[in-house]
Design an enzyme around this catalytic site. Structure first.
Site, PDB file in Angstrom:
ATOM      1  N   GLY A 212       0.844  -1.203   0.000  1.00  0.00           N
ATOM      2  CA  GLY A 212       0.000   0.000   0.000  1.00  0.00           C
ATOM      3  C   GLY A 212       0.867   1.236   0.000  1.00  0.00           C
ATOM      4  CG  ASN A 213      -0.249   4.584  -1.369  1.00  0.00           C
ATOM      5  OD1 ASN A 213      -0.979   5.364  -0.764  1.00  0.00           O
ATOM      6  ND2 ASN A 213      -0.640   3.942  -2.470  1.00  0.00           N
ATOM      7  CG  PHE A 214       3.114   6.432   3.954  1.00  0.00           C
ATOM      8  CD1 PHE A 214       2.912   5.670   5.096  1.00  0.00           C
ATOM      9  CD2 PHE A 214       4.355   6.395   3.342  1.00  0.00           C
ATOM     10  CE1 PHE A 214       3.928   4.881   5.620  1.00  0.00           C
ATOM     11  CE2 PHE A 214       5.387   5.611   3.851  1.00  0.00           C
ATOM     12  CZ  PHE A 214       5.170   4.856   4.996  1.00  0.00           C
ATOM     13  CB  SER A 215      -2.752   7.873  -0.097  1.00  0.00           C
ATOM     14  OG  SER A 215      -3.943   8.592  -0.284  1.00  0.00           O
ATOM     15  CB  ALA A 280      -2.006   7.147  -3.731  1.00  0.00           C
TER      16      ALA A 280
END
Ligand code: CTP
Length: 402
Positions: A212-215, A280
């Site tokens: 995943g990502n930090f969005s 994102a």
């Protein structure tokens, strides 16, 4: 305030527990100067009394084709009521009433008036979560939307059944806001359908791990609120997040992974006028998802990946009249990369945020953006709150579309 002075509203109330919220709605509408005539379906009086509604609306409340007086019956002229209305508002709309409207089952005064009315129609559904989500009910709501009616979202939370989920009637204040924004022709997004993607996507490796990502989804949510305040009808497709969205007045479609986001987006895209892709989306997902937790002892040091669908690229390829705005989050030569993405994905505009700028990008409450329209001239904005950035972005979009 008398923002509804001179407006005639027919409020149709069907037989659901959420009808208890309607006296407050009537009060709010009357306070704004509207005339409100109320029609109940035959069983709605079990949930809210006609006396309360008639006192608050200062009008006779109708339930049947003829007035009650047996010796001197009077026909309640549904055609005249339908013609009188500037707006027909159905709240709560039960699954039964939704189905009757969708299929012209003219079995009570409310449906007869609905079928006779030539004014715009708004529907605020309310029912238990499984009834709401049932494909038959969803199909009926889609049918109503295809007749040009506005189908409002439902709220999420505790339901009369004791279950918790989607299906609550929106709160009276929010229903009133929808009515105000319908009549407020000044809103530049009035009558426009807006689709916004937000947040990250999570691509499962096994039941406990993901890519995943930090969005945080904050930028997309700020854009959705702004669009709503400008009069737009908003679909927000949002990945996993911790934001407080329960009572939002727009349609929230929660998703987890890129595949689900792709599915939800393409469904809404066909009706959209303006799209902002702020999500994102993970570009890759594990080729194989393990159904059980991968053990350290047996794990290899390689996860084989495959590409996720590029949702924005596909929207660009299928573009008809939609105005398409992308985001580009860059760490290096931002402008060139953003222009490249705008061309590659067939966009009308792109919003660049550079991770080189302090306070910009993921998980912060602020952002610093550059807006690039199809004249390819960048407009650079200073660091601002995401709420203020959302205003800037919408100002640019509205100016560019003129
Ligand atoms: N996007 C999308 N679907 C994807 C990847 C990206 O819809 N699978 C959208 C994003 O919402 C954003 C735009 O495409 O509006 C650009 O995303 P970004 O991650 O910056 O670019 P990519 O196309 O993924 O290219 P790269 O990662 O190589 O920079």
């Amino acid at each position: 305030m008398s923002r509804l002075r001179g407006k005639n509203i027919v409020l149709g109330i069907s037989a659901g527990i959420a009808a208890y919220k309607t006296p407050l709605l009537v009060r709010l509408l009357k306070k704004e100067g509207a005339r409100v005539r109320i029609i109940l379906t035959p069983n709605a009086h079990k949930f809210v009394t006609p006396l309360t509604l008639s006192v608050l609306s200062e009008e006779e409340v109708l339930t049947s084709f003829t007035a009650e007086d047996k010796d001197n019956p009077v026909w309640n002229d549904h055609v005249a009521i339908g013609n009188w209305a500037d707006l027909m508002f159905i709240a709560p709309a039960t699954a039964h009433t939704i189905s009757s409207m969708a299929h012209a089952k003219c079995n009570n005064l409310l449906i007869a008036t609905y079928l006779s009315a030539t004014c715009p129609v708004m529907i605020a559904p309310a029912m238990d979560l499984d009834m709401y989500g049932h494909p038959a009910n969803q199909k009926n709501l889609e049918l109503l939307a295809s007749y040009g009616h506005t189908v409002l979202p439902v709220g999420e939370g505790p339901l009369a059944s004791g279950l918790v989920g989607k299906g609550r009637l929106l709160e009276p204040e929010i229903l009133k806001d929808h009515i105000l924004s319908f009549f407020d022709k000044k809103g530049p997004l009035q009558g426009k359908k807006v689709l916004i993607t937000a947040g990250p996507t999570y691509e499962k490796i096994d039941p406990v791990r993901f890519i995943g990502n930090f969005s945080s989804g904050k930028m997309g949510v700020a854009l959705a609120w702004r669009a709503y305040h400008l009069g737009g009808e908003v679909d927000l497709v949002i990945g996993p997040n911790t934001l407080e969205l329960v009572e939002s007045p727009f349609n929230i479609i929660p998703v987890v992974n890129a595949q689900q986001m792709h599915h939800a987006v393409m469904k809404s895209y066909q009706y959209a006028d303006i799209v902002i892709s702020a999500a994102a989306v993970a570009d890759f997902r594990p080729k194989n998802q393990s159904l059980s937790k991968i053990k350290k002892s047996t794990a290899t040091d390689t996860i084989h990946l495959e590409k996720t669908p590029d949702i924005l690229f596909e929207m660009g390829a299928k573009k008809k009249n939609q105005f398409l705005v992308g985001f580009a989050l860059e760490t290096d030569d931002g402008l060139t990369a953003a222009l490249g993405k705008m061309k590659e994905k067939n966009l009308d505009a792109i919003v660049l945020n550079s991770l080189q700028d302090a306070g910009a990008g993921f998980a912060t409450d602020t952002n610093k953006i550059t807006y690039i329209g199809n004249d390819e001239k960048p407009t650079i904005f200073p660091l601002k709150s995401k709420k203020a950035v959302a205003q800037d972005i919408w100002n640019e979009i509205i100016a560019q579309r003129h």
